[in-house]
Design an enzyme around this catalytic site. Structure first.
Site, PDB file in Angstrom:
ATOM      1  N   TRP A   7       0.899  -1.168  -0.146  1.00 15.55           N
ATOM      2  CA  TRP A   7       0.229   0.058  -0.009  1.00 15.55           C
ATOM      3  C   TRP A   7       0.807   1.346  -0.138  1.00 15.55           C
ATOM      4  CZ3 TRP A   7       1.563  -2.421   4.330  1.00 15.55           C
ATOM      5  CH2 TRP A   7       1.576  -1.742   5.583  1.00 15.55           C
ATOM      6  N   ASP A  12       4.740  -5.340   3.657  1.00 14.53           N
ATOM      7  CA  ASP A  12       4.822  -6.171   4.801  1.00 14.53           C
ATOM      8  C   ASP A  12       6.069  -7.117   4.692  1.00 14.53           C
ATOM      9  OD1 ASP A  12       2.864  -5.143   6.109  1.00 14.53           O
ATOM     10  OD2 ASP A  12       1.201  -6.466   5.290  1.00 14.53           O
TER      11      ASP A  12
HETATM   12  N1  ABN Z   1      -0.538  -4.329   6.522  1.00 15.30           N
HETATM   13  C1  ABN Z   1      -0.377  -4.630   8.027  1.00 15.30           C
HETATM   14  C2  ABN Z   1      -1.090  -5.551   8.467  1.00 15.30           C
HETATM   15  C3  ABN Z   1      -0.968  -6.861   8.631  1.00 15.30           C
HETATM   16  C4  ABN Z   1      -2.018  -7.721   8.979  1.00 15.30           C
HETATM   17  C5  ABN Z   1      -3.466  -7.070   9.241  1.00 15.30           C
HETATM   18  C6  ABN Z   1      -3.536  -5.793   9.437  1.00 15.30           C
HETATM   19  C7  ABN Z   1      -2.312  -4.936   9.031  1.00 15.30           C
END
Ligand code: ABN
Length: 176
Positions: free
Chosen positions: A103, A122
């Site tokens: 994102w 992530d």
């Molecule tokens: N993008 C971070 C995230 C991971 C898992 C759940 C919510 C947000």
């Protein structure tokens, strides 16, 4: 002599002595200087930066610490900061892999006054790091703009979809 006439006499003596020592023109000149000087005081440059900082709240966007949620690059992050999990603000910890889908946010860097496009990846392959949870949502859009929403586990497309932490990678300067 009464107290009152002594005061009168002293005032008269002082006024006469002052009148002998000063001219009316000199007195008016001095008075003019004082008036002009005091009216210019508000125009003097004053350092108001501390007031501006206070208005923004303690440390908001003004920390150099990548382990702090207030760090400028994290303006749209939602996750555990990889800098608290054995990685850095922009690199995944050993044993984890960055998500290829991300994102995107736009963050203002107070150090140079410019806006930057930031990708939030992530880091995947290990269970949740659990350190330094940070959720900031500047410019975040609802789920229908998925790439601008941060409440998603972007590890879903990785071989190992376990979410560990999040990094922020600068993609470029935002055009105005
Ligand atoms: N993008 C971070 C995230 C991971 C898992 C759940 C919510 C947000």
């Amino acid at each position: 002599m009464s107290e009152r006439s002594r005061l009168d006499a002293w005032l008269e003596r002082s006024s006469r002595s002052l009148a002998q020592r000063t001219s009316r023109r000199g007195f008016l000149g001095a008075l003019g200087q004082i008036l002009v000087g005091t009216s210019l005081l508000p125009l003097l440059p004053i350092d108001r930066s501390s007031r501006a900082e206070a208005a923004e709240g303690p440390g908001k966007g003004h920390t150099d610490d990548p382990k702090s949620c207030e760090y400028w690059k994290y303006c749209a992050i939602d996750g555990f900061l990889c800098s608290c999990c054995g990685g850095t603000s922009s690199s995944c910890p050993p044993g984890t892999t960055p998500s290829p889908i991300t994102w995107i946010g736009t963050c203002h860097n107070p150090a140079d006054g410019r806006d930057y496009i930031v990708s939030y990846n992530d880091c995947c392959g290990k269970t949740s790091c659990g350190n330094c949870w940070c959720n900031r949502n500047e410019g975040e859009k609802p789920m229908y703009r998925l790439s601008l929403n941060n409440d998603v586990n972007w590890c879903m497309a990785n071989d190992n979809p376990n979410y560990h932490c999040s990094v922020s990678v600068i993609l470029g300067v935002a055009e105005k």
